[in-house]
Structure formats: C-alpha cells, structure tokens
Design an enzyme around this catalytic site. Structure first.
Site, short mmCIF file in Angstrom:
data_model
loop_
_atom_site.label_atom_id
_atom_site.label_comp_id
_atom_site.label_asym_id
_atom_site.label_seq_id
_atom_site.Cartn_x
_atom_site.Cartn_y
_atom_site.Cartn_z
N LYS A 54 0.85 -1.21 0.00
CA LYS A 54 0.00 0.00 0.00
C LYS A 54 0.88 1.26 0.00
O LYS A 54 0.64 2.19 -0.76
CB LYS A 54 -0.91 0.00 1.24
CG LYS A 54 -2.04 -1.03 1.14
CD LYS A 54 -2.77 -1.18 2.47
CE LYS A 54 -3.73 -2.37 2.40
NZ LYS A 54 -4.34 -2.70 3.69
N GLN A 98 -4.43 -1.55 9.77
CA GLN A 98 -4.21 -2.89 9.22
C GLN A 98 -4.71 -3.96 10.19
O GLN A 98 -4.36 -3.94 11.37
CB GLN A 98 -2.71 -3.09 8.92
CG GLN A 98 -2.40 -4.40 8.22
CD GLN A 98 -3.02 -4.51 6.84
OE1 GLN A 98 -2.97 -3.59 6.04
NE2 GLN A 98 -3.64 -5.66 6.57
N ASP A 121 -11.43 2.57 3.37
CA ASP A 121 -11.76 1.14 3.18
C ASP A 121 -13.26 0.96 2.96
O ASP A 121 -13.69 -0.06 2.44
CB ASP A 121 -11.35 0.33 4.43
CG ASP A 121 -10.01 -0.36 4.25
OD1 ASP A 121 -9.63 -0.62 3.09
OD2 ASP A 121 -9.34 -0.66 5.26
#
Ligand code: NAP
Length: 302
Positions: A54, A98, A121
C-alpha cells in the site's frame, strides 16, 4: 480459449495512471496532495507485506504517505487516541488500520472510531449505509467490490438489465458488490441474486447469470456446466492449494487457485478473470482511488 481475459494487472495500470494525472493536476492548481496514513500494530508478516504494498503504491502516485508502526502491546485506548489524532489532521484524507489487531483490542470499536469521511476502506457503518442508499451518497465504495465493478465496466460488459448472480454474502465482497450492481445507474442497474451455503440449487442460479461473481473461498467450486455460454465470470476467490519454487527467486511461493474451474470455464464464458492477476491487483488500486476521492470531496471537486 474462447473467453476474453479481463486482466486486473492491466486495468490497475490504467487506473493508476489516471490517479497520478489527477494528483499532479490538483497539486499544481490547489497545492495539496492526497494524504494516507497506515497504522500497523505489531509485525505480523502478512500485514507487513500488505502495508508495504500500500505504501509503495501511495508513494508512486505522489501521495503524502505516513507509515505509523506501533508496538504489539499498544493499548486500545492509545490506538483510539492515535486515530483521533489523524481524524483531526488536515493533511490526512485516508486512515487505514491494518487488521488483524492484537488480542484484547476490540477491532469493531477501533474501526468505528475512524472519521467516516476518512474511512477509505469503506467499512464504517456510515459508509455501508451510504452505499446502500447509492447515487451521490456514496463516498467510499469498499475496495474489492469497487475493483470488480471497474473490471466489468472497463471490459465493456453490459450491466443494464443483466442477470447478476453473486456467490457469497460476506460484508467485504458479496453483500456490497450485490448492492452496487443493483443500484440505478451506469455500470449497474442489474437484476441481482445472492447465493450462499443454504441455497438449494446453486448450479441453476449460476447458469442464469449473464455476470457471475464468485466470492466463496472454495477452490473450483464453480463447474463449467454452471456457466451460461458467453457469460462474464469474475472469480474473486484466492485459495492456497500448495507450494512451488518460484523460477524468478528460487523461493517457495503459494500455488493460488480461484473459486472457478478456470481451464474449463474459459472455453464457455465470454469474459473471465484469472487467479492470480484478476481481481487481486484491483483492491489496493481502488484504495488509492478512494483516498484521492476523499481529498476531492474535501475540496468540493468530487
Ligand atoms: P467469507 O467471508 O468466507 O464468505 C464466503 C461466502 O461464500 C459466505 O457467504 C459463504 O456462505 C459462501 N460460501 C462458501 N462456500 C460456499 C458453497 N459451497 N456454496 C455456496 N456459498 C458458499 O469470504 P470473503 O471474505 O467474501 O472472501 C471470499 C474469497 O474471496 C476468498 O477466497 C478470499 O480470499 C477472496 N478475496 C479476495 C480479495 C482480493 O482479491 N482482493 C479480497 C477479498 C476476498 P455462508 O454465508 O452461507 O457461510
């Protein structure tokens, strides 16, 4: 092979180039760039590798990128305080925590603490609700479903009035992609069926599908005789079925298989995604798109 291959690896490059161009334009005209923070608690090797991918992608796009690595014993209270700090930080437009988090930390509480307007997200209940309402309410479509929709649209597959069958009803893939495909609008407007483990005759539902989206996590679940000739088959499944030695690195790597019997299905389908190299590369790409979109919302140019 009769089916046209929809390659996520190619579509990813197209989208990243579009994002890069937009970032440069906004930077030139407004003097700001999208900011993304990735919070990693502990050093779980799989998490480290996802976070690195990422960060590398964000850097390559010219984002302001912050990697916030925290010790494995970080308390829930301190993690919530950290999220609050980034919620208030004007240079940050996307916050990623995460998963998985260490034992004892309430994941739901932590994810729900992220400002919904920085939840790139798209898993915060506010964003799930926005997705359900559809249209201009949607800020951050969850990344894997958003990637699936992009692949269908960019492959030129007709979605208007199409029969879409989604295998799987998870909150991260099945439910959101079904919801997205039934919305009234471009790249959607489909008639959607969701099937799962309690569905009586899986094969008959799949056989009706003009677009078959499979996210079950069961290798080779979908047989070639379940596929309507000419259908678009999107295989989301990523199943580790063994190990092999990589020719490139000489190291052991996982052998991956999708949920669709690819070799047989590609002779019947009109379009098909491979595994690996299909849906997989789209997820991080769409995360970058959501982060850019967050900045554009803030600037009032979305
Ligand atoms: P999940 O949470 O385990 O959900 C699987 C869904 O499939 C469930 O709704 C389950 O039904 C259904 N299902 C399982 N076996 C079935 C069967 N035999 N017949 C009918 N339905 C069945 O999985 P997920 O998180 O959605 O992920 C699905 C797959 O996609 C996994 O292989 C995952 O690794 C992959 N994935 C890939 C990406 C990516 O490429 N970027 C992202 C996310 C996920 P019930 O609800 O009835 O149990």
């Amino acid at each position: 092979m009769t089916a046209k291959l929809i390659k996520g690896t190619d579509i990813r490059e197209e989208i990243l180039a579009e994002i890069r161009a937009e970032v440069e334009k906004i930077k030139k005209e407004r003097g700001v760039v999208p900011g993304l923070v990735t919070i990693l608690v502990g050093m779980n090797p799989a998490s480290v590798s996802y976070v690195t991918a990422k960060i590398e992608t964000a850097k390559s796009l010219g984002f302001h990128e912050v990697q916030d690595s925290q010790p494995p014993d970080l308390s829930e209270k301190d993690l919530l305080a950290l999220i609050e700090k980034y919620n208030k930080d004007d240079t940050i437009h996307g916050i990623l925590v995460q998963l998985p988090l260490p034992k004892g930390v309430n994941e739901k509480k932590v994810l729900n603490a992220i400002d919904p307007d920085k939840d790139v997200d798209g898993f915060h209940p506010v964003n799930v609700g926005r997705l359900m309402i559809g249209g201009s309410e949607v800020k951050f479509p969850p990344c894997t479903p958003a990637g699936i929709q992009e692949m269908i649209v960019r492959a030129g597959v007709e979605t208007n009035g199409a029969e879409v069958v989604v295998v799987g009803r998870s909150n991260i893939v099945g439910k959101p992609i079904a919801n997205m495909m039934l919305q009234k609008g471009k790249g959607a407007n489909s008639t959607v069926t969701i099937v799962h483990t309690a569905t009586k005759d899986l094969a008959s539902h799949c056989r009706r599908a003009d677009i078959l989206i499979v996210a079950a996590g069961v290798p080779d679940l979908v047989k070639p005789q379940w596929i309507k000739p000419g259908a678009c088959v999107i295989d989301v499944g990523v199943n580790r079925v063994g190990e092999k030695v990589s020719e490139k690195t000489g190291k052991k790597v996982a052998i991956l298989k999708g949920d669709v019997d690819f070799d047989a299905a590609k002779e019947i389908a009109g379009y098909i995604t491979p595994v690996p190299g299909g849906v997989g590369p789209m997820t991080i790409t769409m995360l970058m798109k959501n982060t850019l979109s967050s900045l554009k919302h803030k600037l009032g140019i979305a």
